[in-house]
Design a protein around this motif. Structure first.
Motif: not given
Length: 726
Positions: A584-587, A600-604, A639-647
């Motif tokens: 499963t994946q959640v964003q 933010a992403h979470l995966g298992y 797993s976990a991921r954090v994304v900070l984006a700047y256009r």
């Protein structure tokens, strides 16, 4: 600087020259009431400056009694004549995605999630008839523009009884007859069709057919339509002319627009002489293709019009102005007598019945009509869809949907590149709408990494229901790496052949679920010193559920995404026991202002101990920054991921192509619920600093990555990966 000053002063020079004309009514007596007409030139995106001119005229209380337009001037003028204010047009025409409107492709917001997932893997597509390539009469059919205009204008043209003199403001627009080259001034009929004819830039957009006659852009014969205004006998004529010899041409829209301006330059000079005032919006720094700078173009029109306004008002000061407009009352809607679809040659009528909501006996609803057109368009079966209303009686209507079927054959070419595996080139030959059923048969071959060949049958509808299906047979070769902890051990290749069958149901535009069955025969070409199982057969049922509100699957700004998949492996000669695999994946993404995005992403993933090598969860590369491809092949992970984006900016000034800087942090644990002192050794942390953007050929991303072991790596991805590596 001098060019800028001239562009601002020129309108005043034109107006003051007109003011010096002797006035026979200079004795101070009460002047006769005057009417004001305005002519709006063509010029593609430059024509958006007309909105700014109209905004200032509205604000200054100068009523427009008549309007004419060519090309983009016909869109602005037609909407203005139909009762849209300049402010409303500013809101609508500066926020639409012009890149999508001028594309043959279905807008993403109108696509099902399954089709969005597939993405545009082909960067080049050529249709064929019986395997002979077919070249269309224009690059783009303008279908998306036509549906937008239908949404904006269809009910208003009906309320005006399809007479342009009965609109809020009497209106004319100009197109060119393809067969004779003559000018055509539209006075009645469908306002949408007339505007569509007027904007058909030759060699860029397909000609428009109106009552069996083909028309192209009116700029080919009369780019500044002042003469058609004379039939209304206005007392004061304003011409807004946006054609300029600006910067170098960038694309075919710029080239063709400039070519038409050169050809019709003498006519434009003659038209300018017929106007009382000519305003030249200061668009010298823009190109005809600059639709992404719509707001700037409107502002440029406003700026020039404000500079010109004092002189215009002095010229009009002694004359009361008459507003020849009239309210556009809502006309009673008729009862639908009949609904027909015309133009079908291959497609079966019963395939479309579930897509058309209007039924005989209903009261005509234009919003439903537009939705029907959208749904017919979304099938992907038709090059062009339109409608016609027939009135057999005073209170009844026949709704006729006209369709032009595509050439269902397709040749496609796609390219993917990353700096680990190199290039993968995807070739596709497909035949759609088999036997009129909407089914698609495709053969694809991928050269590079992975090597892949497959043939499949798929469809988006089953009879009249939104069931999806896919049956596919394939063979491929995929390169993998084996690691012992952090250290590379060896590389090997897996040769696979198999078949997949999948049956699903779309949950609106945002979700779907599928049930399937797979049979895969894997041959792992391991080094001779390895005693592991080299042959694995994986067979069993699968299930997948996905729901997504992400605004973009490659570079999301807002939205939520949930994916769940499961597989049951059945025992066979190569795998004695069964296995279960769940993932499963959640964003979730949030946007702050116009330029900052936080995600933010979470995966298992969980597999039983009997999970075969071919079905291991493989993390690394784009899925786990800082880790090498296939570095972790495990039975369980979290797993976990954090994304900070700047256009930073939009490429081509198009919001579809944001150029972003991204800071990404990843953490993953393997066998996370085996609590022991060694758990920390089974944890990986990585980070990446990257830049990326969407492009016409797919997404581009590049990352400078750092792992918890202080390894530094560089990754570059171009395009949509042609096939997930097995």
């Amino acid at each position: 600087m001098m060019k800028r000053i001239l562009s601002m002063v020129l309108p005043l020079i034109i107006i003051l020259t007109a003011q010096e004309t002797p006035n026979p009514e200079s004795d101070g007596a009460q002047r006769e009431p005057w009417t004001v007409g305005i002519a709006l030139s063509g010029g593609a995106a430059l024509g958006l400056a007309h909105i700014g001119v109209l905004k200032v005229l509205e604000e200054e209380g100068i009523p427009i009694s008549y309007v004419t337009g060519t090309s983009m001037g016909s869109i602005v003028g037609g909407m203005f004549a139909a009762g849209y204010t300049a402010a409303e047009m500013d809101s609508i025409l500066t926020t639409v995605e012009w890149g999508t409107l001028f594309s043959e492709r279905i807008p993403q917001k109108r696509m099902t999630l399954a089709r969005r997932e597939e993405g545009y893997r082909n960067i080049v597509e050529v249709t064929h008839r019986w395997f002979i390539p077919h070249i269309p009469s224009g690059v783009v059919s303008l279908q998306n523009v036509e549906i937008l205009l239908t949404d904006l204008l269809a009910e208003r043209e009906y309320d005006a009884y399809y007479n342009f003199d009965s609109l809020v403001i009497p209106f004319r627009c100009v197109a060119a007859d393809v067969s004779t080259g003559d000018r055509k001034v539209f006075r009645e009929g469908s306002l949408v069709e007339a505007i569509r004819a007027s904007i058909a830039i030759p060699a860029v957009f397909s000609p428009a057919q109106v009552e069996k006659t083909l028309y192209i852009d009116g700029g080919a014969v009369q780019n500044l339509p002042v003469e058609p205004l004379l039939a209304f006998e206005p007392d004061f004529i304003i011409a807004s002319d946006v054609i300029r010899w600006g910067p170098e041409a960038r694309n075919i829209i710029d080239v063709v627009t400039r070519t038409m301006a050169i050809v019709t330059e003498q006519n434009r000079r003659e038209q300018r002489k017929l106007a009382t005032v000519v305003i030249y919006p200061s668009v010298d720094d823009f190109m005809p293709s600059d639709f992404g700078r719509a707001k700037e173009l409107v502002a440029a029109g406003e700026e020039t019009a404000r500079l010109a306004m004092p002189a215009i008002k002095r010229r009009l000061a002694d004359h009361p102005l008459v507003y020849k407009s009239r309210p556009l009352y809502s006309r009673p809607k008729p009862v639908v007598n009949e609904v027909r679809v015309e133009g079908l040659k291959v497609t079966r009528k019963n395939l479309l019945r579930g897509l058309i909501s209007i039924r005989a006996g209903d009261t005509l609803d234009f919003s439903n009509l537009v939705e029907d057109l959208e749904r017919l368009r979304e099938t992907g079966l038709f090059r062009h869809v339109s409608h016609e209303l027939e009135f057999p009686g005073p209170n009844s209507v026949n709704v006729v949907y006209r369709v032009e079927e595509k050439d269902y054959g397709l040749y496609g070419l796609g390219i993917y590149y990353d700096n680990v595996y190199g290039f993968a080139v995807r070739f596709e030959v497909a035949q759609g709408n088999l036997f009129g059923s909407g089914a698609r048969l495709a053969v694809t071959n991928i050269l590079g990494e992975p090597r892949d060949f497959r043939i499949g049958l798929s469809g988006a509808r089953l009879w009249r229901l939104p069931f999806t299906y896919r049956v596919e047979a394939y063979s491929n070769k995929t390169r993998h790496s084996q690691y012992q902890g952090e250290e590379w051990d060896f590389d090997y290749t897996t040769e696979t052949w198999g078949t997949d069958a999948e049956f699903g149901y779309a949950l609106g535009k945002r979700g779907y679920f599928t049930l399937g069955y797979v049979y895969r025969d894997h041959d792992h070409l391991l080094p001779s010193s390895i005693s592991a199982n080299r042959w694995e057969i994986v067979t069993g049922p699968t299930f997948k559920l996905r729901y997504s509100t992400l605004d973009d699957l490659s570079f999301p700004n807002t939205g939520f995404d949930f994916t769940f998949g499961s597989q049951l492996g059945l025992p066979n000669a190569t795998i004695p026991g069964s296995f279960i695999k769940l993932e499963t994946q959640v964003q979730r993404y949030f946007q702050f202002g116009d330029i900052i995005v936080l995600g933010a992403h979470l995966g298992y993933g969980l597999g039983t101990d009997s999970l075969p090598r071919a079905e291991s969860f493989r993390l690394g590369g784009i899925s786990l920054l800082g880790a090498r491809e296939d570095q972790f092949a495990v039975n369980e992970y979290i797993s976990a991921r954090v994304v900070l984006a700047y256009r930073l900016f939009n490429i081509f000034s198009n919001p579809r192509y944001p150029f972003r800087v991204e800071l990404v942090a990843d953490i993953a644990a393997f066998d996370p619920f085996v609590w022991s002192r060694e758990i920390l050794s089974e944890t990986f942390m990585g980070a990446g600093l990257g830049i990326g953007t969407n492009t016409p050929i797919g997404p581009i991303r590049t990352y400078l990555e750092l792992s918890s072991t202080r390894d530094v790596s560089f990754r570059l991805y171009l395009g949509i990966q042609p096939r997930e590596r097995i």
